[in-house]
Structure formats: C-alpha cells, structure tokens
Design an enzyme around this catalytic site. Structure first.
Site, mmCIF file in Angstrom:
data_model
loop_
_atom_site.group_PDB
_atom_site.id
_atom_site.type_symbol
_atom_site.label_atom_id
_atom_site.label_comp_id
_atom_site.label_asym_id
_atom_site.label_seq_id
_atom_site.Cartn_x
_atom_site.Cartn_y
_atom_site.Cartn_z
ATOM 1 C CE LYS A 1 -3.953 -2.346 2.391
ATOM 2 N NZ LYS A 1 -4.740 -1.948 3.449
ATOM 3 C CE1 TYR B 1 -9.386 -3.228 0.382
ATOM 4 C CE2 TYR B 1 -8.480 -1.428 -0.612
ATOM 5 C CZ TYR B 1 -8.485 -2.615 0.158
ATOM 6 O OH TYR B 1 -7.048 -2.869 0.603
ATOM 7 C CG ASN C 1 -3.744 -2.236 6.952
ATOM 8 O OD1 ASN C 1 -3.484 -1.940 5.640
ATOM 9 N ND2 ASN C 1 -4.744 -2.852 7.367
ATOM 10 C CG HIS D 1 -5.095 -6.322 -0.439
ATOM 11 N ND1 HIS D 1 -6.332 -6.401 -0.042
ATOM 12 C CD2 HIS D 1 -5.205 -7.156 -1.592
ATOM 13 C CE1 HIS D 1 -7.055 -7.251 -0.608
ATOM 14 N NE2 HIS D 1 -6.469 -7.618 -1.470
ATOM 15 C CD GLU E 1 -8.860 -9.196 -3.679
ATOM 16 O OE1 GLU E 1 -7.616 -9.493 -3.264
ATOM 17 O OE2 GLU E 1 -9.654 -8.945 -2.852
HETATM 18 P P1 RTP Z 1 -7.099 -5.872 3.004
HETATM 19 O O1 RTP Z 1 -8.348 -6.246 2.606
HETATM 20 O O2 RTP Z 1 -6.709 -4.456 2.547
HETATM 21 O O3 RTP Z 1 -5.989 -6.742 2.863
HETATM 22 O O4 RTP Z 1 -7.257 -5.997 4.662
HETATM 23 P P2 RTP Z 1 -7.887 -6.834 5.635
HETATM 24 O O5 RTP Z 1 -8.615 -8.235 4.775
HETATM 25 O O6 RTP Z 1 -7.189 -7.511 6.693
HETATM 26 O O7 RTP Z 1 -9.218 -6.078 6.202
HETATM 27 P P3 RTP Z 1 -10.743 -5.760 5.532
HETATM 28 O O8 RTP Z 1 -11.580 -5.925 6.511
HETATM 29 O O9 RTP Z 1 -10.744 -6.418 4.272
HETATM 30 O O10 RTP Z 1 -10.815 -4.262 5.314
HETATM 31 C C1 RTP Z 1 -9.886 -3.459 4.148
HETATM 32 C C2 RTP Z 1 -9.271 -2.442 4.781
HETATM 33 O O11 RTP Z 1 -9.932 -1.437 5.277
HETATM 34 C C3 RTP Z 1 -9.406 -0.723 6.520
HETATM 35 N N1 RTP Z 1 -10.361 -0.931 7.442
HETATM 36 N N2 RTP Z 1 -10.403 0.001 8.496
HETATM 37 N N3 RTP Z 1 -11.183 1.595 10.514
HETATM 38 C C4 RTP Z 1 -11.635 0.302 10.547
HETATM 39 O O12 RTP Z 1 -12.182 -0.134 11.437
HETATM 40 C C5 RTP Z 1 -11.264 -0.538 9.502
HETATM 41 N N4 RTP Z 1 -11.455 -1.790 9.107
HETATM 42 C C6 RTP Z 1 -10.924 -1.927 7.940
HETATM 43 C C7 RTP Z 1 -8.006 -1.332 6.536
HETATM 44 O O13 RTP Z 1 -7.138 -0.609 6.179
HETATM 45 C C8 RTP Z 1 -8.424 -2.718 6.027
HETATM 46 O O14 RTP Z 1 -6.832 -3.118 5.491
HETATM 47 MG MG MG Z 2 -9.736 -7.443 3.065
#
Ligand code: RTP
Ligand code: MG
Length: 143
Positions: free
Chosen positions: A11, A51, A114, A117, A128
């Site tokens: 990212k 997203y 973070n 991804h 994706e």
């Molecule tokens: P990613 O898709 O980016 O790999 O991350 P992830 O699966 O671990 O998490 P996901 O639930 O898919 O969420 C995508 C991205 O959204 C942001 N996020 N912010 N503030 C919040 O509560 C929150 N929750 C998610 C994060 O940057 C996350 O990577």
């Molecule tokens: Mg995710």
C-alpha cells in the site's frame, strides 16, 4: 496442498517507507514466488472498484483516499497454500493486534495505513488478480 495464487498489494505507506524490497523478501523467504508485478497510482474509480465490498462501511471514504494517496505495488504471488500463507505473513488488519514478526507488526502504523493487502480466499484472489492483471502479464515459473 494445492498450488495457489493470491493478490498482494504494498500500500502507499509501504512504498513511502521504502520497504518494498523488505516486504517482497518476506514472501520469497516463505516460499512464495512473484509471478506478476506492477507499480501504479490508483484512480479513485479503480480503488473504489477494488474495495467495493466495503462501500457501505464507515471507513470506505478514508480507505479510498489512502489507497489513492501515492503509488502502490501490485503482485501476484504463487505457491502452496498461497492465500493463507500470505495472510499469515501479513498479520492482523490492526497492527496493534498483529503477531510479532508479521509485516503489519513491523511496517504498519494504524488500521487505516496497514502496509499490505492480501486476498482473503481463493475465490476473491481470482477476482482480484483479474482486476489488475491480464493473462499475458502473469509469468508462471518454468524453472
Ligand atoms: P485488506 O483487504 O486491505 O488486505 O485488509 P483486511 O482483509 O485485513 O481487512 P478488511 O476487513 O478487508 O478491510 C480492508 C481495509 O479497510 C481498512 N479498515 N479500516 N477503521 C476500521 O475499522 C477499518 N477496518 C478495516 C483497513 O485498512 C483494511 O486493510
Ligand atoms: Mg480484505
């Protein structure tokens, strides 16, 4: 165990910190191979599409703004159990909850910024990968 492919993104914060090589080294050390790779600066439309599953979530606007804030590195990783292995290397979404030695523990500052991804399932990985790569842009290893 099946040979899988998964989509990885370094990212904008990871690129800004100049840890692209360090992050890729973790994948290679774990036995994952980079079979597709490009650097790009996402448009708002491209980030929103990527997203889309989160479009109703309160953090969606901030997520899109962050993902368009600078260049990213998009990769296809291939290997045994690649989807799960990549998620394990990444660590928890919130870096404060990420296990020691994971990418997010080492390189992420906040849940919003973070570092990486990774696809969360084989099905989403296929979608994706196709979102960013044509078949000709993926180069399976022959040796
Ligand atoms: P990613 O898709 O980016 O790999 O991350 P992830 O699966 O671990 O998490 P996901 O639930 O898919 O969420 C995508 C991205 O959204 C942001 N996020 N912010 N503030 C919040 O509560 C929150 N929750 C998610 C994060 O940057 C996350 O990577
Ligand atoms: Mg995710």
């Amino acid at each position: 165990m099946a040979l899988e492919r998964t989509l990885s993104i370094i990212k904008p914060d990871g690129v800004a910190k100049n840890v692209v090589g360090a992050i890729i080294n973790r994948f290679e050390t774990a036995g994952l191979r980079v079979v597709g790779q490009k650097m790009m600066h996402l448009s708002k439309e491209k980030a929103e599409g990527f997203y889309a599953e989160h479009s109703e979530r309160p953090f969606f606007g901030a997520l899109v703004e962050f993902m368009t804030s600078g260049p990213i590195v998009v990769m296809v990783l291939e290997g045994e159990d690649a989807v799960r292995k990549n998620r394990e290397i990444m660590g928890a979404t919130n870096p404060q909850e990420a296990a020691a030695g994971t990418l997010r523990a080492d390189y992420a500052d906040t849940i919003d910024e973070n570092a990486v991804h990774g696809s969360d399932a084989v099905e989403s990985a296929a979608r994706e990968i196709a979102y960013f790569f044509s078949d000709e842009e993926i180069c399976p290893r022959t040796r």
